[in-house]
Design an enzyme around this catalytic site. Sequence first.
Site, short mmCIF file in Angstrom:
data_model
loop_
_atom_site.label_atom_id
_atom_site.label_comp_id
_atom_site.label_asym_id
_atom_site.label_seq_id
_atom_site.Cartn_x
_atom_site.Cartn_y
_atom_site.Cartn_z
N ALA A 118 1.02 -1.11 0.10
CA ALA A 118 -0.36 -0.25 0.34
C ALA A 118 0.73 1.27 0.44
O ALA A 118 2.37 1.18 0.02
CB ALA A 118 -0.93 0.05 1.42
N LYS A 119 -0.01 1.98 -0.36
CA LYS A 119 1.12 3.35 -0.38
C LYS A 119 0.52 4.63 -0.07
O LYS A 119 -1.05 4.54 -0.72
CB LYS A 119 2.14 3.57 -1.13
CG LYS A 119 2.94 4.79 -1.17
CD LYS A 119 4.45 4.04 -0.08
CE LYS A 119 5.99 4.74 0.53
NZ LYS A 119 6.54 4.33 0.27
#
Length: 429
Positions: A118-119
Site C-alpha cells: 500500500a502507499k
Amino acid sequence: MVFETTSAGDDGIDEPDDSALATALHQLNTAAEYVDVDEGVIERLKRPTRVTQVTVPIERDDGTIETYTGYRAQHDDVRGPYKGGIRYHPDVSAEESVGLAMWMTWKCAVMDLPFGGAKGGIVVDPYDLSKRETERLTRRFTEEIRDVIGPTVDIPAPDMGTGPETMGWMMDAYSMLRGETIPGVVTGKPPVIGGSEGREGAPGRSVAIITREFLEYQGRDLDDTTVAVQGYGSVGANAARALDDWGANVVAASDMGGAVYDADGLDTHAIPSYDEEPNAVTSYDAPRTLDSDALFELDVDVLIPAAIGGVLTDDNADDVEADIIVEGANGPTTTGADEIFAERGIPVVPDILANAGGVTVSYFEWLQDINRRQWTLDRVHDELETHMLSAWDEVREVYEDKDLTWREAAYVVALQRIGEAKTMRGLWP
Ligand code: NAD
C-alpha cells in the site's frame, strides 16, 4: 480502476516512462516472463485493489480553513494486510501512490513478510504547515481513512515528509476513534508508544548487509573495498557507517550541498547525517570536495545511491565507473540506465532487496505491538540479519538458475510467491 501512464501503450509498458507506476508495471511484465503464474493473476496485479481518495479540511493557525486531498492506494493483500508509507508532498497523486504500493507488494513478498503493498499520502508541502497544523492534518486524515486501515487490514508507516511523530498522532487518533489503544495500526512510531528499537537505522543496515554478502559472493574482501554513497540521510549515513565499522573504505559521501572525498577513507561517524545537521556533509574536513553528481563518476568498487529516485539515467549511466551498484534509495535507477548497466556488466542490486530492512523491522514492530512485548536492539539486529540472509539466498539461487539481472531475480522471487498464494487461495466467489 485501471491505472496506465500517459506515455504507455495498451499494455502499459510499451514506452515506459520513469514514473513509479510505469516502472512498477514494466518490472512486473518483465518478471512475468520467467514465472509460472496464470496470466489472469498478472493482469490482476497490474491494478490496485482500491484507491481511497479523501478530502482533509483543517483549521490553519490564523483561523482560516484549508482543504487538502489525501489518498490511500491498496495494491494487493493476498499474503497479508496491506503495508506501506504515508507521504506528505506536493507531488502526491493517486497514480504515484499506486506505483509505490506495487513496489511495496514486491518488497514484502521478496522478504517473505506476511504483508501486501500500500502507499498513500496528502498533497501538501509539509514545510508550509506549523507543527500544530500538521498534527491536525494527520488526525483528520486518519479519521477519513479509518475504515480502510487497521492492524489486520492496512498498516501505514512514515515516508517522505512524515516521521515517528506523525505515526504517533495517527496511532493516537485511530485508538481514540476505536476506544482502545491499538499500537499495531502503524509502524515507525517512537519506541515509548510501541515503536521498535533499530527501526530508524534498519534500511541502511540492510543495505550494508546485502553489500557485504554481495562482495563475499564475488570473492572480494570487505577490507579492500571502496564505497561511495550518494545521500547522507537515514539510509545513506547508516549504510556508510555500518560498512565503515565492518572494515570497508568509504571514500566518498554526498548530500544536496556537495560531496566529500578521501582516498584513505572518510570518518563516516564524523560526517553529519541529514538528521544530525541537514545538508552539512561538506562541513567535514576532507582533502577534496566534489560536485554531488561527480560522485557517480568515481572509480570505486561499490556505488550506493541513497538519496532520491531516478538519479541514474541513460544520460549518466555510461559515466558510472563503479563495479557494483547497491540501491539504497527507492527507484534510483531508471529503466534506461538499468539496460545500460546490464550491457556494461555492472550488477545492480535492487532496492526491493537491499533497503527492505525498513519494512522488515516494521514487521518486527507490528509483532511486538500485537504481543505487547518489546525486543532488545540486539534481538532486532539478529532477526534482521536472519531475514536479510534468507532473502539474499533466495534471490541468489534464482539469479544462478536463470539468465537474469539481480533485479529480475528479485522480482521473480516476489512474483512466484504472490502467484502461488493467489493460486492456493483461489478466486472469490
Ligand atoms: P533522508 O531525507 O533522511 O536523506 C536524504 C539525503 O539525500 C539527504 O542527505 C539529502 O541531502 C540527500 N539528497 C537529496 N537529493 C540529493 C541529490 N540530488 N544529490 C545528493 N544528495 C541528495 O531520506 P532517507 O530516509 O535516507 O531516504 C532516502 C531514500 O531511501 C529515499 O528514496 C527513500 O524513499 C528510501 N528509503 C527510505 C527508507 C526509510 O525508512 N528511511 C526505507 C526504504 C527506502
